[in-house]
Design a protein around this motif. Structure first.
Motif, PDB file in Angstrom:
ATOM      1  N   HIS A 110      47.150  18.180  33.469  1.00 52.00           N
ATOM      2  CA  HIS A 110      46.682  17.244  32.429  1.00 52.00           C
ATOM      3  C   HIS A 110      45.255  16.778  32.693  1.00 52.00           C
ATOM      4  O   HIS A 110      44.474  16.616  31.755  1.00 52.00           O
ATOM      5  N   HIS A 111      44.911  16.572  33.963  1.00 55.16           N
ATOM      6  CA  HIS A 111      43.552  16.123  34.289  1.00 55.16           C
ATOM      7  C   HIS A 111      42.506  17.146  33.821  1.00 55.16           C
ATOM      8  O   HIS A 111      41.372  16.791  33.522  1.00 55.16           O
ATOM      9  N   TYR A 112      42.905  18.399  33.747  1.00 55.50           N
ATOM     10  CA  TYR A 112      41.986  19.479  33.346  1.00 55.50           C
ATOM     11  C   TYR A 112      41.988  19.679  31.830  1.00 55.50           C
ATOM     12  O   TYR A 112      40.941  19.886  31.226  1.00 55.50           O
ATOM     13  N   THR A 113      43.173  19.604  31.215  1.00 56.20           N
ATOM     14  CA  THR A 113      43.293  19.938  29.791  1.00 56.20           C
ATOM     15  C   THR A 113      43.072  18.749  28.872  1.00 56.20           C
ATOM     16  O   THR A 113      42.740  18.925  27.709  1.00 56.20           O
ATOM     17  N   HIS A 114      43.273  17.538  29.364  1.00 53.02           N
ATOM     18  CA  HIS A 114      43.148  16.345  28.519  1.00 53.02           C
ATOM     19  C   HIS A 114      41.897  15.573  28.897  1.00 53.02           C
ATOM     20  O   HIS A 114      41.800  15.019  29.980  1.00 53.02           O
ATOM     21  N   SER A 115      40.935  15.562  27.980  1.00 52.81           N
ATOM     22  CA  SER A 115      39.678  14.885  28.297  1.00 52.81           C
ATOM     23  C   SER A 115      39.691  13.436  27.865  1.00 52.81           C
ATOM     24  O   SER A 115      40.390  13.002  27.040  1.00 52.81           O
TER      25      SER A 115
END
Length: 115
Positions: A110-115
């Motif tokens: 999520h840290h990578y895909t959700h900005s």
């Protein structure tokens, strides 16, 4: 109404993040291969080779619905290179386990895909 939560990361970077994270969620000895889906920039193709069941391969299409949620479709189950009936109890159990591992991987990213 358009979603404000669309996936907005490079597909190859996403595939690489999955290649790095997925092994942490698999059982020891299981192996995964993650490939980009050339037809859909929000999708990946994942093959999991099961260590506990000789020559079993499970193919999944993993598509991001938005930056957090994935849709998982089983596309094939093979043993020794031959498609098998995936309705048996043991195979259904493995499919359920692998689907859970794919969801856990998506959550971990999520840290990578959700900005």
């Amino acid at each position: 109404m358009a979603s404000n939560d669309e996936l907005d990361v490079p597909q190859e970077g996403l595939a690489e993040a999955w290649r790095n994270a997925l092994p942490d969620w698999l059982h020891g000895g299981d192996h995964a291969e993650v490939r980009i889906d050339g037809a859909d920039p929000s999708a990946l193709n994942v093959t999991i080779r099961s260590a506990g069941h000789t020559n079993m391969e499970f193919d999944f299409a993993v598509r991001y619905v938005d930056s957090r949620e994935i849709d998982i479709q089983l596309t094939d189950v093979e043993k020794d290179g031959q498609t098998v009936d995936e309705r048996t109890d043991i195979i259904q159990q493995l499919i359920g386990d692998y689907r859970r591992h794919l969801h856990e991987t998506a959550q971990a990213l999520h840290h990578y895909t959700h900005s």
